[in-house]
Design a protein around this motif. Structure first.
Motif, PDB file in Angstrom:
ATOM      1  N   ARG A  43      -3.312 -19.487  32.044  1.00 59.28           N
ATOM      2  CA  ARG A  43      -2.428 -18.329  31.846  1.00 59.28           C
ATOM      3  C   ARG A  43      -1.183 -18.391  32.738  1.00 59.28           C
ATOM      4  O   ARG A  43      -0.140 -17.843  32.396  1.00 59.28           O
ATOM      5  CB  ARG A  43      -3.186 -17.030  32.078  1.00 59.28           C
ATOM      6  CG  ARG A  43      -4.258 -16.804  31.006  1.00 59.28           C
ATOM      7  CD  ARG A  43      -4.709 -15.368  30.902  1.00 59.28           C
ATOM      8  NE  ARG A  43      -3.646 -14.424  30.621  1.00 59.28           N
ATOM      9  CZ  ARG A  43      -3.080 -14.224  29.417  1.00 59.28           C
ATOM     10  NH1 ARG A  43      -3.476 -14.940  28.388  1.00 59.28           N
ATOM     11  NH2 ARG A  43      -2.136 -13.324  29.254  1.00 59.28           N
ATOM     12  N   ARG A  47       4.885 -17.718  29.511  1.00 61.65           N
ATOM     13  CA  ARG A  47       6.074 -16.895  29.716  1.00 61.65           C
ATOM     14  C   ARG A  47       5.994 -15.743  28.714  1.00 61.65           C
ATOM     15  O   ARG A  47       5.140 -15.765  27.830  1.00 61.65           O
ATOM     16  CB  ARG A  47       7.352 -17.716  29.518  1.00 61.65           C
ATOM     17  CG  ARG A  47       7.468 -18.338  28.133  1.00 61.65           C
ATOM     18  CD  ARG A  47       8.870 -18.656  27.723  1.00 61.65           C
ATOM     19  NE  ARG A  47       9.524 -17.402  27.418  1.00 61.65           N
ATOM     20  CZ  ARG A  47      10.787 -17.095  27.744  1.00 61.65           C
ATOM     21  NH1 ARG A  47      11.544 -17.984  28.324  1.00 61.65           N
ATOM     22  NH2 ARG A  47      11.296 -15.941  27.450  1.00 61.65           N
ATOM     23  N   PRO A  48       6.863 -14.756  28.836  1.00 65.41           N
ATOM     24  CA  PRO A  48       6.861 -13.686  27.835  1.00 65.41           C
ATOM     25  C   PRO A  48       6.997 -14.267  26.429  1.00 65.41           C
ATOM     26  O   PRO A  48       7.743 -15.235  26.212  1.00 65.41           O
ATOM     27  CB  PRO A  48       8.081 -12.848  28.213  1.00 65.41           C
ATOM     28  CG  PRO A  48       8.226 -13.068  29.687  1.00 65.41           C
ATOM     29  CD  PRO A  48       7.829 -14.507  29.902  1.00 65.41           C
ATOM     30  N   GLY A  49       6.268 -13.697  25.504  1.00 63.70           N
ATOM     31  CA  GLY A  49       6.236 -14.213  24.143  1.00 63.70           C
ATOM     32  C   GLY A  49       4.987 -15.051  23.890  1.00 63.70           C
ATOM     33  O   GLY A  49       4.831 -15.644  22.835  1.00 63.70           O
ATOM     34  N   ASN A  50       4.112 -15.132  24.893  1.00 64.10           N
ATOM     35  CA  ASN A  50       2.837 -15.853  24.782  1.00 64.10           C
ATOM     36  C   ASN A  50       3.036 -17.325  24.414  1.00 64.10           C
ATOM     37  O   ASN A  50       2.359 -17.872  23.555  1.00 64.10           O
ATOM     38  CB  ASN A  50       1.909 -15.161  23.776  1.00 64.10           C
ATOM     39  CG  ASN A  50       0.454 -15.467  24.056  1.00 64.10           C
ATOM     40  OD1 ASN A  50       0.038 -15.562  25.205  1.00 64.10           O
ATOM     41  ND2 ASN A  50      -0.321 -15.623  23.004  1.00 64.10           N
ATOM     42  N   SER A  53       5.716 -21.986  29.230  1.00 64.04           N
ATOM     43  CA  SER A  53       7.047 -21.868  29.839  1.00 64.04           C
ATOM     44  C   SER A  53       7.752 -23.221  29.947  1.00 64.04           C
ATOM     45  O   SER A  53       7.114 -24.278  30.050  1.00 64.04           O
ATOM     46  CB  SER A  53       6.938 -21.246  31.229  1.00 64.04           C
ATOM     47  OG  SER A  53       6.368 -22.162  32.148  1.00 64.04           O
TER      48      SER A  53
END
Length: 143
Positions: A43, A47-50, A53
């Motif tokens: 995890r 990054r945001p947006g699953n 990154s």
């Protein structure tokens, strides 16, 4: 023939980076001028947006290149990155990422390679990187 097999590369990574999580990388294959490295899903790589990154993918590319160089020349731990260029091609799903690195040039002082990264189970690349590594001269390597 590779100078270091996957288990030897894995042990070198653990020794050189003692604070690294044990499950950060898994060296799956090594040949002369080639390695395959898996970045198991964690995890902390999201990054945001699953999605995985960019910095995680860049680190995977650099690690795969480092392993390809060491697999080809032996445990020259002071081989270092001089350039890394990456193209993010598609959003990888939250899961394992597999990097395959091929050395395009392996000289006495420089190695140039490319790294193709795919999300496990996918066919299309999520990222492509090119890297150059500086290799220390023979007289500056440990015996």
């Amino acid at each position: 023939m590779a100078k270091l097999d996957p288990a030897e590369l894995q042990a070198l990574l653990a020794e050189a980076f003692p604070d690294m999580r044990e499950d950060t990388w898994r060296v799956e294959a090594s040949e002369h001028r080639f390695v395959r490295v898996r970045m198991p899903f964690h995890r902390s790589n999201l990054r945001p947006g699953n999605t995985i990154s960019g910095p995680s993918l860049m680190t995977l590319a650099d690690t795969a290149m480092y392993c390809a160089v060491l697999a080809s020349i032996g445990p020259v731990m002071m081989a270092v990155t001089t350039t890394l260029n990456i193209n993010f091609m598609r959003k990888p799903a939250a899961g394992d990422i597999i990097a395959e690195c091929r050395l395009l040039k392996l000289g006495n002082r420089l190695a140039v390679g490319e790294v193709e990264m795919v999300a496990d189970g996918e066919e299309e690349m999520c990222a492509h990187a090119t890297c150059t590594y500086s290799i220390p001269p023979h007289d500056q390597r440990p015996n």
